[in-house]
Design an enzyme around this catalytic site. Structure first.
Site, mmCIF file in Angstrom:
data_model
loop_
_atom_site.group_PDB
_atom_site.id
_atom_site.type_symbol
_atom_site.label_atom_id
_atom_site.label_comp_id
_atom_site.label_asym_id
_atom_site.label_seq_id
_atom_site.Cartn_x
_atom_site.Cartn_y
_atom_site.Cartn_z
ATOM 1 N N GLU A 491 0.847 -1.191 0.000
ATOM 2 C CA GLU A 491 0.000 0.000 0.000
ATOM 3 C C GLU A 491 0.881 1.240 0.000
ATOM 4 O O GLU A 491 1.966 1.240 0.572
ATOM 5 C CB GLU A 491 -0.903 0.011 1.235
ATOM 6 C CG GLU A 491 -2.053 -0.968 1.138
ATOM 7 C CD GLU A 491 -3.017 -0.838 2.307
ATOM 8 O OE1 GLU A 491 -2.699 -0.111 3.267
ATOM 9 O OE2 GLU A 491 -4.082 -1.467 2.257
ATOM 10 N N SER A 517 -3.905 2.417 0.337
ATOM 11 C CA SER A 517 -4.717 2.243 1.533
ATOM 12 C C SER A 517 -6.088 2.851 1.301
ATOM 13 O O SER A 517 -6.256 3.773 0.497
ATOM 14 C CB SER A 517 -4.036 2.943 2.713
ATOM 15 O OG SER A 517 -4.937 3.151 3.769
#
Length: 612
Positions: A491, A517
């Site tokens: 992420e 994210s």
């Protein structure tokens, strides 16, 4: 009529040894005629979203036993993406999803379990358990630990809501004092539960309601609120009921693959697009669909993104609304109700309660429902007290948010945009597609042209951002961070948060074969497929190239001639065994991650393992 799976280990003289071992776990002779139901918990002291789950597994077990079943609990691993973020720990996050699915399969099949209750919460745990449920296809109920209350801080006599992203952003903002950083850090994550915005964990737990494998309120009732206890009690009772329906009455209706149909997946994706949820949900729904043999692909996501409106802006796309506010506005069924009014849903899908979508909306819509006990659930409010105890408060809002013009949930005519909060882009840079959360993109950046600055790791890009190497108009390329190339598809919350702290988030783009994210905002394009390590064109981009992004037209384009592109492909292949690998990155890759990289596919396939 199917026999209990558990009869393999509980019946017949040849299973005397197995029964002896079962007895050593506390089972009696009477128990050998009951269904054995696994409580698949994910309690861990490492993760705030899971810190409170130990006692919740025992609560579910209590009601399984009192309803006539045998309860046996086991745990899965659970990685906290926020703690694993920004260092090599993030390489393990996405692979843990498949490891969780495998571990559930191993335990369930090794012990011939009849059914299961999955207690999940955070980013990879819910999708991992969903993959297992669809793979195993035994009676199953999902119940999550619930969302965290939003953080609160008072600045200049004004209360401001906070979450994890604020702590990250403040920490690297050159204008932040040590006292301010300390205060925000202490206030951002005040309770147990999954982070308070519409990040990946909360997005997935909301989607489980739309898919039909969890109970209403699963995604939105706060972890701290007493109302959430009812979900765990009901889960314990319900799993015994639907287990008996299958094994005693030969009723397959409630098996996961019969609930989580293609229509249910489409409804779940529509919900995610409408509420501006995490882009990671695309990855996880594709993976889960594959496990359930459901023909749900990136094409379906693309088609839905073109017709589903964006009806919500929740944190991180705004500072004003968090999950607690979304719940007050009607939560999942508030959004589904608005989509249903304009015929954008499949209405005959049903859930583990046996009710179809229209029946659920008639009961759980705060605008039309007339059951006071049900509507009372949506008054559940935060307490503002720091705690890691579940069910520890019973605060109520004085009123509900039923404003569909300017409130947390909008109606179709008041939508933030009519073509959704998530989009799939295609072009020479992403032949198989890529994902952008349009709900987090400023209107001026929907069409963007910029000069590429290329990095071959997240760490390298972060160093450049923090050392003022990025300027307005840049398109940051972070490659070889895909499922295979990372490995693990990291992420990119830190790069996007740091761009925000440097006040560049409205003037730059970030493109990666990694992922983002649920806390990411800005012009952040991920899941580039094929990834660099799979001979994707992103591997051939050079610093100084121009990149064109056109979200309304769903296009992403590397602006070089066809002849130049062919020359770059030839030059890359001439590198021999080093072709399509980072030219200068140093990274320790363990045997576990190497094994993952050998079988994993690109993001457009859900980053599942290709072992068929």
């Amino acid at each position: 009529m199917p026999k209990y799976r558990s009869s393999t280990t509980t019946q017949g003289p040849n299973m005397s040894g197995a029964r002896a071992l079962w007895r050593a776990t506390g089972m009696s002779s009477d128990d050998f005629n009951k269904p054995i139901i696994a409580v698949v918990n994910s309690f861990t002291e490492f993760v705030p979203g899971h810190i409170h789950l130990r006692e919740l597994g025992q609560l579910v077990s209590q009601y399984i036993i009192s309803s006539g079943g045998v309860s046996k609990e086991f745990n899965t691993i659970a990685i906290d993406d926020g703690i694993a973020m920004g260092h090599s720990g993030m390489l393990y996050s996405l692979p843990s999803r498949d490891l969780i699915a495998d571990s559930v399969e191993f335990m369930i099949n090794a012990h011939c379990v009849d059914a299961m209750v999955c207690i999940s919460n955070c980013d990879k745990i819910t999708p991992g358990m969903l993959m297992a449920a669809l793979r195993l296809n035994i009676p199953c109920v999902f119940v999550s630990g619930g969302p965290m209350e939003s953080g609160k801080i008072v600045i200049s006599d004004k209360e401001i809501k906070l979450n994890l992203v604020d702590a990250i952003t403040c920490g690297v903002n050159p204008d932040s004092s040590d006292d301010m950083i300390n205060e925000i850090e202490k206030s951002a994550c005040p309770t147990c539960g999954s982070c308070s915005g519409m990040f990946t964990a909360n997005s997935m737990n909301c989607l489980m309601e739309a898919i039909g494998l969890s109970l209403p309120g699963n995604g939105t009732i706060l972890a701290t609120h007493i109302d959430r206890k009812k979900l765990f009690v009901q889960a314990g009772k319900l799993i015994v009921k639907i287990t008996q329906e299958y094994y005693k009455n030969n009723n397959e209706k409630f098996l996961p693959r019969n609930v989580a149909t293609k229509e249910a997946f489409c409804n779940a994706m529509a919900l995610d697009i409408a509420m501006g949820g995490s882009t990671n949900t695309v990855l996880h729904l594709l993976a889960a669909a594959r496990e359930g043999c459901v023909d749900f692909t990136m094409l379906d996501v693309d088609l839905l993104s073109r017709k589903i409106p964006n009806l919500c802006k929740l944190s991180p796309n705004t500072t004003f609304y968090h999950i607690e506010d979304f719940h007050r506005a009607g939560g999942v069924f508030g959004v589904l109700d608005e989509l249903n009014k304009v015929n954008l849903l499949y209405k005959q899908t049903f859930n583990i309660l046996g009710l179809n979508l229209e029946e659920m909306l008639s009961k759980y819509s705060i605008l039309t429902g007339n059951d006071k006990n049900i509507i009372k659930m949506f008054y559940a409010a935060p307490s503002g007290q720091k705690t890691i105890k579940p069910f520890s408060q019973s605060c109520r809002w004085n009123s509900l948010d039923i404003d569909r013009k300017l409130g947390c949930i909008r109606d179709y005519n008041s939508a933030f945009s009519l073509d959704g909060g998530i989009a799939v882009l295609y072009g020479n840079l992403a032949k198989d597609g890529c994902i952008v959360k349009t709900a987090g993109v400023h209107e001026k950046n929907l069409i963007f042209r910029g000069k590429a600055v290329v990095y071959e790791s997240q760490d390298e890009a972060v160093h450049a951002i923090l050392n003022n190497k990025i300027v307005k108009g840049n398109v940051i390329i972070i490659r070889y961070e895909g499922p295979k190339g990372g490995p693990g598809m990291q992420e990119m919350l830190y790069p996007t948060s740091y761009l925000k702290s440097m006040k560049l988030d409205q003037d730059c783009a970030l493109i990666t074969d990694g992922r983002f994210s649920g806390g990411t905002s800005g012009l952040s394009i991920g899941h580039i497929s094929p990834e660099a390590a799979n001979q994707g064109i992103i591997a051939l981009v050079r610093t100084g190239d121009f990149i064109d992004i056109n979200i309304p037209n769903r296009k992403i384009h590397l602006d070089i001639t066809d002849n130049e592109l062919l020359l770059r492909i030839k030059n890359e292949k001439d590198r021999g065994i080093d072709a399509y690998t980072p030219s200068h990155r140093k990274r320790i890759v363990t045997s576990a991650l190497k094994l993952y990289s050998k079988f994993v596919t690109s993001a457009d396939k859900g980053a599942v393992r290709n072992i068929r």
